[in-house]
Design a protein around this motif. Sequence first.
Motif, short mmCIF file in Angstrom:
data_model
loop_
_atom_site.label_atom_id
_atom_site.label_comp_id
_atom_site.label_asym_id
_atom_site.label_seq_id
_atom_site.Cartn_x
_atom_site.Cartn_y
_atom_site.Cartn_z
N SER A 185 -1.37 -0.82 9.50
CA SER A 185 -1.20 -2.23 9.16
C SER A 185 -1.80 -2.52 7.80
N GLY A 186 -1.39 -3.66 7.21
CA GLY A 186 -1.95 -4.08 5.94
C GLY A 186 -1.17 -3.59 4.75
N SER A 187 -1.74 -3.85 3.56
CA SER A 187 -1.04 -3.59 2.31
C SER A 187 -1.46 -2.31 1.61
N ASP A 188 -2.43 -1.59 2.15
CA ASP A 188 -2.95 -0.43 1.45
C ASP A 188 -2.46 0.90 2.01
N THR A 189 -1.42 0.86 2.84
CA THR A 189 -0.87 2.11 3.39
C THR A 189 -0.14 2.86 2.28
N PRO A 190 -0.50 4.12 2.01
CA PRO A 190 0.13 4.86 0.92
C PRO A 190 1.48 5.46 1.33
N ALA A 191 2.16 6.01 0.35
CA ALA A 191 3.35 6.81 0.64
C ALA A 191 2.93 8.05 1.42
N LEU A 192 3.88 8.62 2.15
CA LEU A 192 3.59 9.79 2.99
C LEU A 192 4.48 10.96 2.62
N ALA A 193 3.95 12.14 2.80
CA ALA A 193 4.72 13.37 2.62
C ALA A 193 4.58 14.21 3.87
N GLY A 194 5.68 14.80 4.30
CA GLY A 194 5.64 15.61 5.50
C GLY A 194 6.39 16.91 5.33
N THR A 195 5.93 17.93 6.04
CA THR A 195 6.60 19.23 6.04
C THR A 195 6.64 19.76 7.45
N ALA A 196 7.81 20.25 7.84
CA ALA A 196 7.99 20.90 9.14
C ALA A 196 8.46 22.32 8.92
N GLU A 197 7.84 23.27 9.61
CA GLU A 197 8.20 24.67 9.49
C GLU A 197 8.46 25.26 10.87
N GLY A 198 9.43 26.16 10.93
CA GLY A 198 9.74 26.81 12.19
C GLY A 198 10.52 25.92 13.13
#
Length: 505
Positions: free
Chosen positions: A127-140
Amino acid sequence: MKRTTLSLIAGTAALAAITGFATLETPDASGAAVPEAAAQLPVERTSLLCPAPSLSDIAETSYTSFTPVTKGTKGDGKAELKPVTEVSADGTGDPGKGKGGKGGKKNGAEPVLTPKEPGTPATGDTSGSDTPALAGTAEGKPAPGWTVQETTSIAAGTARGLQGVTCTAADTEFWFPGVSTAADRTDYVHLTNPDDGAAVVDLDLFGKDGAIKSTVGEGITVPPHSSKPVLLSTLAGDPQSDLTLHVNVRSGRVGAAVQALDAKTGGDWLAASGDPADTLVLPGIPKDATDVRLIAFTPSDSDADLKIRLASSDGLITPAGNETLRVKAGMTTAADLGELTRGEPGSLVLTPGDQSVPVIAALRVTRGKGDKQETAFIPATEPVGARATAVGNSAKGTTLSVTAPTAAAQIKVTASAGSEGGTPVTKSFTVKKGSTQDIEIPAPSGLKGTYALTVETVSGGPVYASRTLTVTQEGVPGFTVQTLPDDRGMVAVPQADQDLSVLQR
């Protein structure tokens, strides 16, 4: 570059690394056997980027992760979704704002969510205004078809309503028809760099009179492991309502999405349009849409004459008064289609006139009336193909729309187990040629939490689909629409044989 091209290059490189050299067998004139077709194998790694969700202090954001069960996967693998941040080499810096420089490294931030086993969604909230962008990686095992949805609800203010976006892979080029610098609009393009090196990006706007001259959007640097929002009004002079944004990455790669906020009609994310093509499909216009606006652009040097047709529940029809649209070369063109669907689900199909010219397009869709309006966007998209998935669905307020513009098709729809419990259900459907249907979703039995919808093409012509989420807040019909292109969970791997004779030359 298209993701399919990147996948083929990567696959060929991997084969070369294993065998030394990869050789493809071809039939000779003597009638030798034709080599076997390329094998379809699950991808082994998938990376996704989610933009920073909101600048509002009252924003409530949920993330949902899901991987459909895929035959042929090996090993357990792992996946995680973490903030896109960077700290300097000595561990200092400001990870919350993505600052850092050459030699930086990603910090040890905790994952926003940890995906579960394929077939079961995982969720996370912030919640709120300070949530950053996210990066994700899935392997296998979690990699093939991995899908993440970011959904934000804002009760009041300029950005009020329901905003949703499917997290996407980094790329080198994006087109966004439908952006605006009008007085009531506040549009940001979010540029996210997941790599260790800086990315350099050019931003170009095209209006009704062509390219908008500006040097502000040239050579924008996005540091490693960081995200940068750019206010589009800073790139233009006089305000314009209908514009096309071109994101061109000179070096590196980024993820890109536009957050379009309207002071009167709420806001939503505008995802990139599909690649320029002479025929486009924009699926899943809600049946209660009170206004539909088409924005189109051609990067070609030639004008495009488009035929406009609506794929209704009964088949393809031509909207009265909006039979065609002329799109001048290098200029953005818009058409107000009004209350197009008139109580029935529909999809827009754009086809070429006498000359085939590649175009891009998006729809700005409005629900509600007066001061109780909310908007969302539907960009032109690619077909479902083998399989596509929409996540973050709830027991109520979810609509799945499918259309088969050129030929009838058979599809299979699977509602997964819920994130907190439930049993998956699968049903088959026939989509009539030229029609759009709102599918009666096979809700999981004993559903707890949210669930995923996976659409598979079984036979027939190409199928296009979108998913709409709706929620009413203080009388305002909030909604968001996500298209369902092929999830690229499978890749063609050509047959290759080891050729050691090259070592003797």
